[in-house]
Design a protein around this motif. Structure first.
Motif, PDB file in Angstrom:
ATOM      1  N   THR A 176       2.510  -3.179  -8.364  1.00 44.19           N
ATOM      2  CA  THR A 176       1.278  -2.546  -8.823  1.00 44.19           C
ATOM      3  C   THR A 176       1.001  -1.315  -7.944  1.00 44.19           C
ATOM      4  O   THR A 176       1.307  -1.323  -6.754  1.00 44.19           O
ATOM      5  CB  THR A 176       0.099  -3.562  -8.802  1.00 44.19           C
ATOM      6  N   VAL A 177       0.467  -0.271  -8.560  1.00 48.08           N
ATOM      7  CA  VAL A 177       0.301   0.992  -7.838  1.00 48.08           C
ATOM      8  C   VAL A 177      -1.174   1.241  -7.540  1.00 48.08           C
ATOM      9  O   VAL A 177      -2.028   1.119  -8.426  1.00 48.08           O
ATOM     10  CB  VAL A 177       0.830   2.164  -8.700  1.00 48.08           C
ATOM     11  N   ASN A 178      -1.434   1.606  -6.309  1.00 45.34           N
ATOM     12  CA  ASN A 178      -2.774   2.066  -5.955  1.00 45.34           C
ATOM     13  C   ASN A 178      -2.797   3.571  -6.243  1.00 45.34           C
ATOM     14  O   ASN A 178      -2.234   4.372  -5.487  1.00 45.34           O
ATOM     15  CB  ASN A 178      -3.025   1.775  -4.465  1.00 45.34           C
ATOM     16  N   CYS A 185       5.845  10.864  -5.588  1.00 44.11           N
ATOM     17  CA  CYS A 185       7.079  11.390  -4.971  1.00 44.11           C
ATOM     18  C   CYS A 185       8.344  10.832  -5.624  1.00 44.11           C
ATOM     19  O   CYS A 185       9.400  11.437  -5.553  1.00 44.11           O
ATOM     20  CB  CYS A 185       7.085  11.069  -3.477  1.00 44.11           C
ATOM     21  N   GLY A 186       8.247   9.668  -6.246  1.00 51.53           N
ATOM     22  CA  GLY A 186       9.396   9.122  -6.984  1.00 51.53           C
ATOM     23  C   GLY A 186      10.367   8.304  -6.144  1.00 51.53           C
ATOM     24  O   GLY A 186      11.394   7.863  -6.644  1.00 51.53           O
ATOM     25  N   ARG A 187      10.081   8.080  -4.858  1.00 50.25           N
ATOM     26  CA  ARG A 187      11.023   7.300  -4.027  1.00 50.25           C
ATOM     27  C   ARG A 187      11.165   5.879  -4.544  1.00 50.25           C
ATOM     28  O   ARG A 187      12.228   5.292  -4.521  1.00 50.25           O
ATOM     29  CB  ARG A 187      10.535   7.260  -2.577  1.00 50.25           C
ATOM     30  N   GLY A 229       2.213   3.549   1.114  1.00 54.66           N
ATOM     31  CA  GLY A 229       1.610   2.220   0.955  1.00 54.66           C
ATOM     32  C   GLY A 229       0.908   2.057  -0.385  1.00 54.66           C
ATOM     33  O   GLY A 229       0.134   1.118  -0.579  1.00 54.66           O
ATOM     34  N   ALA A 230       1.201   2.971  -1.311  1.00 55.38           N
ATOM     35  CA  ALA A 230       0.552   2.884  -2.626  1.00 55.38           C
ATOM     36  C   ALA A 230       1.108   1.738  -3.463  1.00 55.38           C
ATOM     37  O   ALA A 230       0.425   1.176  -4.309  1.00 55.38           O
ATOM     38  CB  ALA A 230       0.740   4.204  -3.379  1.00 55.38           C
ATOM     39  N   MET A 231       2.355   1.403  -3.197  1.00 53.81           N
ATOM     40  CA  MET A 231       3.011   0.370  -4.016  1.00 53.81           C
ATOM     41  C   MET A 231       2.929  -0.978  -3.315  1.00 53.81           C
ATOM     42  O   MET A 231       3.184  -1.078  -2.112  1.00 53.81           O
ATOM     43  CB  MET A 231       4.485   0.771  -4.205  1.00 53.81           C
TER      44      MET A 231
HETATM   45  S1  SF4 Z   1       4.135   4.597  -5.448  1.00 55.41           S
HETATM   46 FE1  SF4 Z   1       4.726   5.435  -3.459  1.00 55.41          FE
HETATM   47  S2  SF4 Z   1       6.902   5.888  -3.614  1.00 55.41           S
HETATM   48 FE2  SF4 Z   1       6.120   5.621  -5.705  1.00 55.41          FE
HETATM   49  S3  SF4 Z   1       5.633   7.646  -6.395  1.00 55.41           S
HETATM   50 FE3  SF4 Z   1       3.736   6.798  -5.542  1.00 55.41          FE
HETATM   51  S4  SF4 Z   1       3.765   7.437  -3.398  1.00 55.41           S
HETATM   52 FE4  SF4 Z   1       5.843   7.764  -4.159  1.00 55.41          FE
END
Ligand code: SF4
Ligand code: SF4
Length: 252
Positions: A176-178, A185-187, A229-231
């Motif tokens: 889940t994404v904050n 960034c796509g990492r 730390g968004a993920m």
């Molecule tokens: S969740 Fe983290 S790694 Fe993925 S795109 Fe957003 S910031 Fe980048």
């Protein structure tokens, strides 16, 4: 192995004299080495050496009107000219030219050589990281008819077992994404082998990560890769994990 089978059939059906030029003989399955030995004893001429040239220029009466295969017998160490009526080229099996496109379409992985990759060679040999998509036969690597049929049966059984249940249970603990922390960034997308992440634009046209909840397997790799730390993984947030560690340490 298919060259050996062809040699056997041609000799059996036509009584032709068969020469088989090879660089390396690998009889990999049960009984295959015995089959090779049997063919050697039954008169198939095996010549270890790479064919240098095939010509129709005859140098003797025997070669007139024939194709002449010129090769070096590396076991005897001399050049050979073998006059024949027909030359059969046994080519290698290659992955299909648009394998990359097909892999992208079904969200599955392929190896550097282009053949599709199974989920686990021994534990899940026909499944792929995408649920409900199975790989069987030569799209997964060169194999003979017996292995192809066995894999096809396994793939069909796996598909039937999914269908017969009538419903699919999804993972509860998924990524889940904050959105407040995500930089787009796509990492995370780069490391997700289940192709469950997409970078999309939010209403302000800022890039943002989006999770496909059906494809996500909750492995957690993306959470480790995320620099902000968004993920995180539901039910396994950083706070929850640290609380568990603290509780463990206190208990000790
Ligand atoms: S969740 Fe983290 S790694 Fe993925 S795109 Fe957003 S910031 Fe980048
Ligand atoms: S938890 Fe695993 S499967 Fe789910 S999005 Fe992250 S890396 Fe992909």
């Amino acid at each position: 192995m298919y060259a050996l089978k062809d040699a056997y059939l041609i000799r059996e059906k036509t009584c032709a004299r068969v020469y088989e030029m090879y660089i390396d003989m690998r009889c990999f399955g049960e009984g295959y080495e015995e089959f090779y030995k049997r063919l050697s004893e039954e008169g198939i001429h095996f010549i270890r050496g790479k064919v240098a040239r095939i010509t129709d220029q005859a140098l003797s009466e025997e070669e007139k009107g024939k194709l002449v295969v010129i090769c070096e017998d590396t076991l005897l160490g001399n050049m050979l000219r073998v006059p024949v009526d027909m030359v059969i080229l046994c080519i290698a099996i290659e992955p299909r030219s648009n394998a990359e496109q097909v892999a992208r379409l079904f969200n599955i992985s392929h190896r550097p050589d282009g053949f599709f990759q199974e989920r686990h060679l021994k534990l899940d040999p026909v499944a792929t990281p995408t649920g409900g998509v199975f790989v069987v036969g030569c799209c997964e690597g060169p194999k003979d008819i017996t292995d192809t049929v066995a894999q096809a049966l396994a793939g069909a059984a796996e598909a039937l077992s999914l269908i017969s249940k009538g419903r699919v249970t999804l993972e509860a603990a998924i990524a889940t994404v904050n959105t407040a922390l995500c930089l787009g960034c796509g990492r995370c997308k780069e490391v997700c082998e289940f192709h469950a992440l997409e970078i999309v634009e939010d209403e302000t046209r800022m890039p943002l990560c989006q999770v496909n909840e059906v494809l996500c397997q909750g492995c957690g790799t993306c959470a480790v890769a995320c620099p902000t730390g968004a993920m995180s993984i539901r039910h396994f947030t950083e706070g929850q994990i640290l609380s568990m560690v603290n509780a463990l340490v206190e208990h000790r």
